[in-house]
Write a protein that holds these residues in place. Sequence first.
Motif, PDB file in Angstrom:
ATOM      1  N   PHE A  18       9.229  12.422 -15.925  1.00  0.00           N
ATOM      2  CA  PHE A  18       8.601  11.783 -14.666  1.00  0.00           C
ATOM      3  C   PHE A  18       8.485  12.729 -13.459  1.00  0.00           C
ATOM      4  CE2 PHE A  18      10.916   8.603 -17.285  1.00  0.00           C
ATOM      5  CZ  PHE A  18      10.132   7.639 -17.400  1.00  0.00           C
ATOM      6  N   HIS A  19       7.749  12.239 -12.804  1.00  0.00           N
ATOM      7  CA  HIS A  19       7.312  12.839 -11.444  1.00  0.00           C
ATOM      8  C   HIS A  19       8.300  12.527 -10.239  1.00  0.00           C
ATOM      9  CE1 HIS A  19       3.936  13.935 -14.061  1.00  0.00           C
ATOM     10  NE2 HIS A  19       3.611  14.934 -13.121  1.00  0.00           N
ATOM     11  N   GLU A  20       8.749  13.392  -9.291  1.00  0.00           N
ATOM     12  CA  GLU A  20       9.626  12.894  -8.285  1.00  0.00           C
ATOM     13  C   GLU A  20       8.281  12.585  -7.203  1.00  0.00           C
ATOM     14  OE1 GLU A  20      13.119  12.366  -6.018  1.00  0.00           O
ATOM     15  OE2 GLU A  20      12.610  12.819  -8.097  1.00  0.00           O
ATOM     16  N   LEU A  21       8.362  11.640  -6.357  1.00  0.00           N
ATOM     17  CA  LEU A  21       7.585  11.206  -5.227  1.00  0.00           C
ATOM     18  C   LEU A  21       8.133  10.800  -4.075  1.00  0.00           C
ATOM     19  CD1 LEU A  21       7.314   7.962  -4.833  1.00  0.00           C
ATOM     20  CD2 LEU A  21       6.387   8.097  -6.884  1.00  0.00           C
ATOM     21  N   ARG A  22       7.551  11.163  -2.953  1.00  0.00           N
ATOM     22  CA  ARG A  22       8.036  10.584  -1.710  1.00  0.00           C
ATOM     23  C   ARG A  22       6.794   9.902  -1.088  1.00  0.00           C
ATOM     24  NH1 ARG A  22       9.996  15.456   1.063  1.00  0.00           N
ATOM     25  NH2 ARG A  22       7.772  16.006   1.470  1.00  0.00           N
ATOM     26  N   SER A  23       7.091   8.596  -0.811  1.00  0.00           N
ATOM     27  CA  SER A  23       5.702   7.802  -0.245  1.00  0.00           C
ATOM     28  C   SER A  23       6.342   6.773   0.691  1.00  0.00           C
ATOM     29  CB  SER A  23       5.350   7.146  -1.907  1.00  0.00           C
ATOM     30  OG  SER A  23       4.050   6.150  -1.341  1.00  0.00           O
TER      31      SER A  23
ATOM     32  N   SER B  80       9.556  -3.898   6.607  1.00  0.00           N
ATOM     33  CA  SER B  80       7.973  -3.836   5.737  1.00  0.00           C
ATOM     34  C   SER B  80       7.551  -2.653   5.159  1.00  0.00           C
ATOM     35  CB  SER B  80       6.963  -4.880   6.135  1.00  0.00           C
ATOM     36  OG  SER B  80       6.654  -4.356   7.530  1.00  0.00           O
ATOM     37  N   ALA B  81       8.258  -1.695   5.912  1.00  0.00           N
ATOM     38  CA  ALA B  81       7.655   0.030   5.746  1.00  0.00           C
ATOM     39  C   ALA B  81       8.872   0.811   5.302  1.00  0.00           C
ATOM     40  CB  ALA B  81       6.856   0.501   6.864  1.00  0.00           C
ATOM     41  N   CYS B  82       8.886   1.251   4.179  1.00  0.00           N
ATOM     42  CA  CYS B  82      10.070   1.999   3.669  1.00  0.00           C
ATOM     43  C   CYS B  82       9.497   3.432   3.038  1.00  0.00           C
ATOM     44  CB  CYS B  82      10.695   1.164   2.402  1.00  0.00           C
ATOM     45  SG  CYS B  82      11.276  -0.120   3.165  1.00  0.00           S
ATOM     46  N   LEU B  83       9.938   4.283   3.308  1.00  0.00           N
ATOM     47  CA  LEU B  83       9.876   5.609   2.668  1.00  0.00           C
ATOM     48  C   LEU B  83      10.604   5.677   1.456  1.00  0.00           C
ATOM     49  CD1 LEU B  83       8.559   8.568   2.840  1.00  0.00           C
ATOM     50  CD2 LEU B  83      10.796   9.259   4.060  1.00  0.00           C
ATOM     51  N   GLN B  84       9.925   5.891   0.193  1.00  0.00           N
ATOM     52  CA  GLN B  84      10.600   5.978  -1.050  1.00  0.00           C
ATOM     53  C   GLN B  84      10.613   6.994  -1.725  1.00  0.00           C
ATOM     54  OE1 GLN B  84      11.254   2.129  -0.267  1.00  0.00           O
ATOM     55  NE2 GLN B  84      11.448   2.255  -2.285  1.00  0.00           N
ATOM     56  N   GLY B  85      11.748   7.325  -2.291  1.00  0.00           N
ATOM     57  CA  GLY B  85      11.907   8.557  -3.198  1.00  0.00           C
ATOM     58  C   GLY B  85      12.046   8.283  -4.801  1.00  0.00           C
ATOM     59  N   GLY B  86      12.301   9.282  -5.452  1.00  0.00           N
ATOM     60  CA  GLY B  86      12.483   9.281  -7.026  1.00  0.00           C
ATOM     61  C   GLY B  86      11.440   8.909  -7.552  1.00  0.00           C
TER      62      GLY B  86
ATOM     63  N   LEU C 218       0.865  -1.120  -0.098  1.00  0.00           N
ATOM     64  CA  LEU C 218       0.278   0.118  -0.138  1.00  0.00           C
ATOM     65  C   LEU C 218       0.944   1.298  -0.040  1.00  0.00           C
ATOM     66  CD1 LEU C 218      -2.730  -0.760   2.847  1.00  0.00           C
ATOM     67  CD2 LEU C 218      -3.011  -0.923   0.164  1.00  0.00           C
ATOM     68  N   ASN C 219       0.349   2.326  -0.637  1.00  0.00           N
ATOM     69  CA  ASN C 219       1.091   3.495  -0.435  1.00  0.00           C
ATOM     70  C   ASN C 219       0.383   4.292   0.693  1.00  0.00           C
ATOM     71  OD1 ASN C 219       1.022   3.061  -3.777  1.00  0.00           O
ATOM     72  ND2 ASN C 219       2.764   4.123  -2.936  1.00  0.00           N
ATOM     73  N   TRP C 220       0.977   4.276   1.948  1.00  0.00           N
ATOM     74  CA  TRP C 220       0.396   4.821   3.430  1.00  0.00           C
ATOM     75  C   TRP C 220       0.274   6.232   2.988  1.00  0.00           C
ATOM     76  CZ3 TRP C 220      -1.800   1.729   6.830  1.00  0.00           C
ATOM     77  CH2 TRP C 220      -1.881   2.371   8.130  1.00  0.00           C
ATOM     78  N   THR C 221       1.290   6.686   2.421  1.00  0.00           N
ATOM     79  CA  THR C 221       1.300   8.196   2.237  1.00  0.00           C
ATOM     80  C   THR C 221       1.893   8.246   0.454  1.00  0.00           C
ATOM     81  OG1 THR C 221       3.550   8.723   2.900  1.00  0.00           O
ATOM     82  CG2 THR C 221       2.051   9.007   4.450  1.00  0.00           C
ATOM     83  N   LEU C 222       1.512   9.518  -0.023  1.00  0.00           N
ATOM     84  CA  LEU C 222       1.997   9.575  -1.717  1.00  0.00           C
ATOM     85  C   LEU C 222       1.938  10.918  -1.832  1.00  0.00           C
ATOM     86  CD1 LEU C 222       1.146   7.428  -4.479  1.00  0.00           C
ATOM     87  CD2 LEU C 222       2.339   9.623  -4.778  1.00  0.00           C
ATOM     88  N   GLU C 223       3.059  11.649  -1.740  1.00  0.00           N
ATOM     89  CA  GLU C 223       3.218  13.120  -2.181  1.00  0.00           C
ATOM     90  C   GLU C 223       4.193  13.252  -3.530  1.00  0.00           C
ATOM     91  OE1 GLU C 223       4.732  15.552   1.379  1.00  0.00           O
ATOM     92  OE2 GLU C 223       5.455  13.768   1.973  1.00  0.00           O
ATOM     93  N   ILE C 224       3.365  14.159  -4.365  1.00  0.00           N
ATOM     94  CA  ILE C 224       4.292  14.264  -5.550  1.00  0.00           C
ATOM     95  C   ILE C 224       4.963  15.823  -5.320  1.00  0.00           C
ATOM     96  CG2 ILE C 224       3.846  14.941  -8.110  1.00  0.00           C
ATOM     97  CD1 ILE C 224       3.092  11.801  -7.259  1.00  0.00           C
ATOM     98  N   LEU C 225       6.132  15.512  -5.654  1.00  0.00           N
ATOM     99  CA  LEU C 225       7.083  16.845  -5.345  1.00  0.00           C
ATOM    100  C   LEU C 225       7.054  17.664  -6.493  1.00  0.00           C
ATOM    101  CD1 LEU C 225       9.595  14.937  -2.987  1.00  0.00           C
ATOM    102  CD2 LEU C 225       7.432  16.109  -2.477  1.00  0.00           C
TER     103      LEU C 225
END
Length: 287
Positions: A23-28, A144-150, A9-16
Amino acid sequence: MQIQSPAKLNWTLEILGRRADGFHELRSWFVAVGLLDTLSVEPQQQTSTLTLDGPMSVGIPSDRRNLILKADALWRASGGEAPFCAWHLDKQIPAAGGLGGGSGNAAAALLLLQKMSTTQPKLSLEVLALTLGSDVPFFLQQQSACLQGGQGEQVLASAEAPDRNIVLAIPFIPVPTAAVFRNLDAPEFDSSAKIKSQVDLSFPEQPGVNDLLSAACIAAPKLALFHSEISKFARFHLSGSGGTFFCVAEDPQSASDIAAEVEHLCQHVCVVPLLRGPVIANIKPEE
């Protein structure tokens, strides 16, 4: 041998912002949940093949379009040597629902190939995973929970997921991802920004905003109606670009009650836990 790969799941999803490459830079915050596909493998001669069953296998290709066989071919092309594989996938995770099922299957295939190998590939599993898709490296993580970027491939932080009861509400409404991102009114991304220093790196107790929600509802108007209807019963959040929604319940009984209330609106609904530990757990002998 067999291995289970979870949904995410994307617990949070920000488009920066929109990058210079289009492409779009995200933080999720990605988090694994207990909805599991099972990938099994046996050695065979001549070439690798894939068969599928399970309630979510209808319409899933079993040829070279499938990420499992793409992972197999890429692993061998990078120098890995192992017997050819008779792959079998028990498909429980719906496709194209923002749950990352195919990406998890690809990561599971890479892990099984490593276990079977007589010669390791020249490239690392992380590099091979990224080549297959920006979500695939998440499924190789040890928490099992990771803050992903790029585009979703960079790990900015990781955490142990808390105990939570999750209701998944799945409408099987097609949501064209390309159209979702075209509908975004994202600013130009400032690549010089120090993204990691601007955010709390602790896992949020509750799901946050998904910046793709409005754009997804424009791309798929039926999704907006579905969201409106299920939101009468609980606070539901969109995962990825859709179309799966999820909510957090206080306890297992509350989760079951919410699932029963929205079941008539969904093509599929289920109650699952957040997973803890490695995203993909240990390889097991096939039963």
